[in-house]
Design an enzyme around this catalytic site. Structure first.
Site, PDB file in Angstrom:
ATOM      1  N   LYS A  13       0.935  -1.112   0.097  1.00  0.00           N
ATOM      2  CA  LYS A  13       0.048  -0.085  -0.061  1.00  0.00           C
ATOM      3  C   LYS A  13       0.988   1.170   0.009  1.00  0.00           C
ATOM      4  CE  LYS A  13      -2.301  -0.951   3.820  1.00  0.00           C
ATOM      5  NZ  LYS A  13      -1.779  -2.262   4.035  1.00  0.00           N
ATOM      6  N   ARG A  87     -10.438   1.077   8.637  1.00  0.00           N
ATOM      7  CA  ARG A  87     -10.196  -0.522   9.055  1.00  0.00           C
ATOM      8  C   ARG A  87     -11.289  -1.169   9.207  1.00  0.00           C
ATOM      9  NH1 ARG A  87      -4.615  -1.662  10.269  1.00  0.00           N
ATOM     10  NH2 ARG A  87      -3.681   0.277  10.631  1.00  0.00           N
ATOM     11  N   ARG A 126      11.764  -8.994   5.188  1.00  0.00           N
ATOM     12  CA  ARG A 126      11.848  -7.236   5.511  1.00  0.00           C
ATOM     13  C   ARG A 126      12.637  -7.081   6.739  1.00  0.00           C
ATOM     14  NH1 ARG A 126       6.795  -3.790   4.076  1.00  0.00           N
ATOM     15  NH2 ARG A 126       5.925  -4.060   6.297  1.00  0.00           N
ATOM     16  N   ARG A 161      11.647  -6.765  12.667  1.00  0.00           N
ATOM     17  CA  ARG A 161      10.750  -6.400  13.580  1.00  0.00           C
ATOM     18  C   ARG A 161      10.019  -7.372  14.387  1.00  0.00           C
ATOM     19  NH1 ARG A 161       7.212  -1.888  10.599  1.00  0.00           N
ATOM     20  NH2 ARG A 161       5.682  -3.218  11.285  1.00  0.00           N
ATOM     21  N   ARG A 172      -1.375 -11.580  12.194  1.00  0.00           N
ATOM     22  CA  ARG A 172      -1.551 -10.347  11.576  1.00  0.00           C
ATOM     23  C   ARG A 172      -2.520 -10.502  10.519  1.00  0.00           C
ATOM     24  NH1 ARG A 172       3.636  -7.141  10.265  1.00  0.00           N
ATOM     25  NH2 ARG A 172       2.453  -5.583   9.270  1.00  0.00           N
TER      26      ARG A 172
END
Ligand code: ZN
Length: 217
Positions: A13, A87, A126, A161, A172
């Site tokens: 996004k 959301r 990532r 992370r 998630r």
């Protein structure tokens, strides 16, 4: 353009929002941007948001909605790309009312549909610069950090992370799927939904621009 971008974590996004903004100068806004700006400005809403973030709590819907209203009322957002907001259906309804009041209706709500295996691969590879003032993003395959896992911009350590470990990613994506299915249905009923099933940023951008032209014409 005035659009909302929906898509799972890892759907790209942020990248798509920046590419679209470069086309016509629309402002991009994520809830993260909104929170950071409010905290920095030291407004009462910003101080409230800071409290939630400092405690590691999720910032509630109501506060996000108030920050969003303040942003629009401050004269921003004639043309915009919203990334990660709304959301939930209540957030979508309040955004709709707010935009109606401002006479700035949405052109499209774009849902970036990316296969789960691709999302997991993108997120788990990532890495993020540990320096919060930098937070540069790397990818161990396509855009690796400097030698010794150091940031190419500031030299700080580059780390994975906590929410990008395989277990956290699975959670998630599950939460996202549960939340967003209803939102996608909502925008489908309003006739604004555009489902984009491409993976390359340039193709995604062309598809969205094509749909916007079609609508205008
Ligand atoms: Zn850095």
């Amino acid at each position: 353009m005035r659009i909302v971008l929906l898509g799972a974590p890892g759907a790209g996004k942020g990248t798509v929002a920046r590419a679209l903004a470069a086309v016509d100068g629309s402002q991009t806004l994520s809830t993260g941007d909104l929170l950071r700006a409010a905290v920095k400005a030291g407004t009462p809403l910003g101080r409230e948001a800071e409290g939630f973030m400092a405690r590691g709590d999720l910032v509630p819907d109501r506060l996000i909605k108030e920050l969003m209203e303040a942003w629009f009322q401050a004269g921003y957002g004639d043309r915009f790309i919203l990334d990660g907001f709304p959301r939930t259906i209540p957030q979508a309804v309040s955004l709709g009312l707010l935009l109606k009041g401002l006479d700035r209706p949405l052109d499209r709500v774009v849902n970036l549909v990316v296969p789960e295996a691709v999302l997991v691969d993108r997120l788990s590879t990532r890495r993020t610069c540990f320096n919060t003032a930098c937070n540069a993003i790397y990818n161990i395959r396509t855009q690796p950090p400097a030698e010794g896992d150091r940031c190419r911009l500031c030299g700080a350590p580059v780390v994975q992370r906590e929410d990008e470990t395989p277990e956290a990613i699975a959670r998630r994506l599950q939460v996202y799927g549960e939340q967003t299915a209803a939102l996608v249905g909502h925008y489908e009923r309003t006739g604004l939904l555009l489902q984009v099933r491409e993976l390359e940023t340039s193709t995604i951008v062309q598809t969205i621009l094509g749909a916007l032209t079609e609508k205008a014409g």
